[in-house]
Write a protein that holds these residues in place. Structure first.
Motif, mmCIF file in Angstrom:
data_model
loop_
_atom_site.group_PDB
_atom_site.id
_atom_site.type_symbol
_atom_site.label_atom_id
_atom_site.label_comp_id
_atom_site.label_asym_id
_atom_site.label_seq_id
_atom_site.Cartn_x
_atom_site.Cartn_y
_atom_site.Cartn_z
ATOM 1 N N VAL A 4 -5.005 -32.456 22.552
ATOM 2 C CA VAL A 4 -3.547 -32.630 22.562
ATOM 3 C C VAL A 4 -2.888 -31.406 21.925
ATOM 4 C CG1 VAL A 4 -1.626 -34.047 21.760
ATOM 5 C CG2 VAL A 4 -3.738 -35.137 22.536
ATOM 6 N N ILE A 5 -3.467 -30.925 20.838
ATOM 7 C CA ILE A 5 -2.930 -29.735 20.178
ATOM 8 C C ILE A 5 -2.979 -28.550 21.131
ATOM 9 C CG2 ILE A 5 -3.292 -28.095 18.286
ATOM 10 C CD1 ILE A 5 -4.341 -30.553 16.669
ATOM 11 N N GLU A 6 -4.050 -28.426 21.896
ATOM 12 C CA GLU A 6 -4.146 -27.350 22.877
ATOM 13 C C GLU A 6 -3.019 -27.454 23.907
ATOM 14 O OE1 GLU A 6 -6.270 -24.733 22.817
ATOM 15 O OE2 GLU A 6 -6.946 -25.536 20.905
ATOM 16 N N HIS A 7 -2.673 -28.669 24.310
ATOM 17 C CA HIS A 7 -1.570 -28.844 25.256
ATOM 18 C C HIS A 7 -0.230 -28.517 24.610
ATOM 19 C CE1 HIS A 7 -3.421 -30.445 28.900
ATOM 20 N NE2 HIS A 7 -4.343 -30.934 28.085
ATOM 21 N N ILE A 8 -0.048 -28.878 23.348
ATOM 22 C CA ILE A 8 1.192 -28.555 22.646
ATOM 23 C C ILE A 8 1.360 -27.042 22.565
ATOM 24 C CG2 ILE A 8 2.346 -28.593 20.392
ATOM 25 C CD1 ILE A 8 1.161 -31.430 20.047
ATOM 26 N N LEU A 9 0.268 -26.339 22.290
ATOM 27 C CA LEU A 9 0.307 -24.887 22.183
ATOM 28 C C LEU A 9 0.280 -24.204 23.551
ATOM 29 C CD1 LEU A 9 -2.154 -24.455 19.200
ATOM 30 C CD2 LEU A 9 0.344 -24.338 19.155
ATOM 31 N N ASN A 10 0.156 -25.015 24.604
ATOM 32 C CA ASN A 10 0.130 -24.536 25.984
ATOM 33 C C ASN A 10 -1.053 -23.617 26.256
ATOM 34 O OD1 ASN A 10 1.191 -24.713 28.552
ATOM 35 N ND2 ASN A 10 2.434 -22.873 28.307
ATOM 36 N N HIS A 11 -2.187 -23.928 25.628
ATOM 37 C CA HIS A 11 -3.409 -23.169 25.878
ATOM 38 C C HIS A 11 -4.045 -23.639 27.177
ATOM 39 C CE1 HIS A 11 -4.105 -22.048 21.394
ATOM 40 N NE2 HIS A 11 -3.098 -21.432 21.927
ATOM 41 N N LYS A 12 -4.605 -22.717 27.893
ATOM 42 C CA LYS A 12 -5.282 -23.047 29.142
ATOM 43 C C LYS A 12 -6.730 -23.402 28.816
ATOM 44 C CE LYS A 12 -6.185 -21.254 33.726
ATOM 45 N NZ LYS A 12 -5.971 -20.115 34.638
ATOM 46 N N ALA A 13 -7.182 -24.533 29.309
ATOM 47 C CA ALA A 13 -8.547 -24.975 29.054
ATOM 48 C C ALA A 13 -9.519 -24.093 29.817
ATOM 49 C CB ALA A 13 -8.718 -26.430 29.458
ATOM 50 N N ALA A 14 -10.479 -23.536 29.100
ATOM 51 C CA ALA A 14 -11.463 -22.667 29.730
ATOM 52 C C ALA A 14 -12.426 -23.442 30.612
ATOM 53 C CB ALA A 14 -12.228 -21.912 28.650
ATOM 54 N N SER A 15 -12.588 -24.724 30.349
ATOM 55 C CA SER A 15 -13.565 -25.508 31.082
ATOM 56 C C SER A 15 -13.062 -25.998 32.433
ATOM 57 C CB SER A 15 -14.005 -26.707 30.235
ATOM 58 O OG SER A 15 -12.898 -27.551 30.012
ATOM 59 N N LEU A 16 -11.765 -25.942 32.661
ATOM 60 C CA LEU A 16 -11.227 -26.434 33.924
ATOM 61 C C LEU A 16 -11.291 -25.345 34.992
ATOM 62 C CD1 LEU A 16 -8.042 -28.440 32.887
ATOM 63 C CD2 LEU A 16 -10.276 -29.330 33.539
ATOM 64 N N THR A 17 -11.738 -25.717 36.158
ATOM 65 C CA THR A 17 -11.708 -24.800 37.288
ATOM 66 C C THR A 17 -10.312 -24.843 37.893
ATOM 67 O OG1 THR A 17 -12.366 -26.509 38.844
ATOM 68 C CG2 THR A 17 -14.140 -25.284 37.754
ATOM 69 N N TYR A 23 -5.839 -31.135 39.723
ATOM 70 C CA TYR A 23 -5.947 -32.584 39.624
ATOM 71 C C TYR A 23 -5.649 -33.113 38.219
ATOM 72 C CZ TYR A 23 -7.761 -32.688 44.310
ATOM 73 O OH TYR A 23 -7.871 -32.571 45.659
ATOM 74 N N ASN A 24 -5.719 -32.273 37.218
ATOM 75 C CA ASN A 24 -5.452 -32.705 35.851
ATOM 76 C C ASN A 24 -3.957 -32.555 35.578
ATOM 77 O OD1 ASN A 24 -5.643 -33.529 33.238
ATOM 78 N ND2 ASN A 24 -6.579 -31.648 32.474
ATOM 79 N N LEU A 25 -3.166 -33.505 36.032
ATOM 80 C CA LEU A 25 -1.717 -33.434 35.913
ATOM 81 C C LEU A 25 -1.164 -34.274 34.763
ATOM 82 C CD1 LEU A 25 -0.812 -33.623 39.711
ATOM 83 C CD2 LEU A 25 -1.081 -31.594 38.273
ATOM 84 N N TYR A 26 -2.039 -34.895 34.007
ATOM 85 C CA TYR A 26 -1.585 -35.715 32.884
ATOM 86 C C TYR A 26 -0.912 -34.819 31.853
ATOM 87 C CZ TYR A 26 -1.665 -39.271 29.249
ATOM 88 O OH TYR A 26 -1.297 -40.177 28.289
ATOM 89 N N THR A 27 0.272 -35.195 31.392
ATOM 90 C CA THR A 27 1.065 -34.317 30.526
ATOM 91 C C THR A 27 0.895 -34.566 29.039
ATOM 92 O OG1 THR A 27 2.954 -35.806 30.681
ATOM 93 C CG2 THR A 27 2.837 -34.004 32.298
ATOM 94 N N TYR A 28 0.241 -35.656 28.651
ATOM 95 C CA TYR A 28 0.006 -35.978 27.241
ATOM 96 C C TYR A 28 1.304 -36.119 26.446
ATOM 97 C CZ TYR A 28 -4.864 -34.745 28.150
ATOM 98 O OH TYR A 28 -6.132 -34.692 28.647
ATOM 99 N N VAL A 29 2.378 -36.544 27.071
ATOM 100 C CA VAL A 29 3.675 -36.650 26.384
ATOM 101 C C VAL A 29 3.577 -37.602 25.190
ATOM 102 C CG1 VAL A 29 6.068 -37.403 26.613
ATOM 103 C CG2 VAL A 29 5.014 -36.025 28.412
ATOM 104 N N LYS A 30 3.018 -38.782 25.386
ATOM 105 C CA LYS A 30 2.913 -39.751 24.293
ATOM 106 C C LYS A 30 2.060 -39.186 23.157
ATOM 107 C CE LYS A 30 1.232 -44.367 23.228
ATOM 108 N NZ LYS A 30 -0.139 -44.769 23.129
ATOM 109 N N GLU A 31 0.932 -38.601 23.505
ATOM 110 C CA GLU A 31 0.036 -38.051 22.496
ATOM 111 C C GLU A 31 0.672 -36.870 21.767
ATOM 112 O OE1 GLU A 31 -0.702 -38.778 25.602
ATOM 113 O OE2 GLU A 31 -2.507 -40.027 25.631
#
Length: 58
Positions: A4-17, A23-31
């Motif tokens: 969640v912290i990575e999403h807040i900081l807008n970091h790009k996940a290295a593991s995602l192709t 396909y990973n469109l979940y925004t984690y707004v609540k978290e």
């Protein structure tokens, strides 16, 4: 909650192709809201502690 912290900081996940990112469109707004509230509570606590220390020093 590191992801969640990575999403807040807008970091790009290295593991995602590229496909995974599509396909990973979940925004984690609540978290994000919960984590940012915890951070806000911590900052408020620090400020309160500092003001109490200033009051004791006066």
């Amino acid at each position: 909650m590191p992801h969640v912290i990575e999403h807040i900081l807008n970091h790009k996940a290295a593991s995602l192709t590229d496909i995974g990112e599509i396909y990973n469109l979940y925004t984690y707004v609540k978290e994000k809201r919960e984590v940012l509230q915890m951070w806000s509570n911590h900052i408020e606590w620090l400020i309160k502690q500092a003001s109490e220390m200033d009051a004791l020093a006066a």
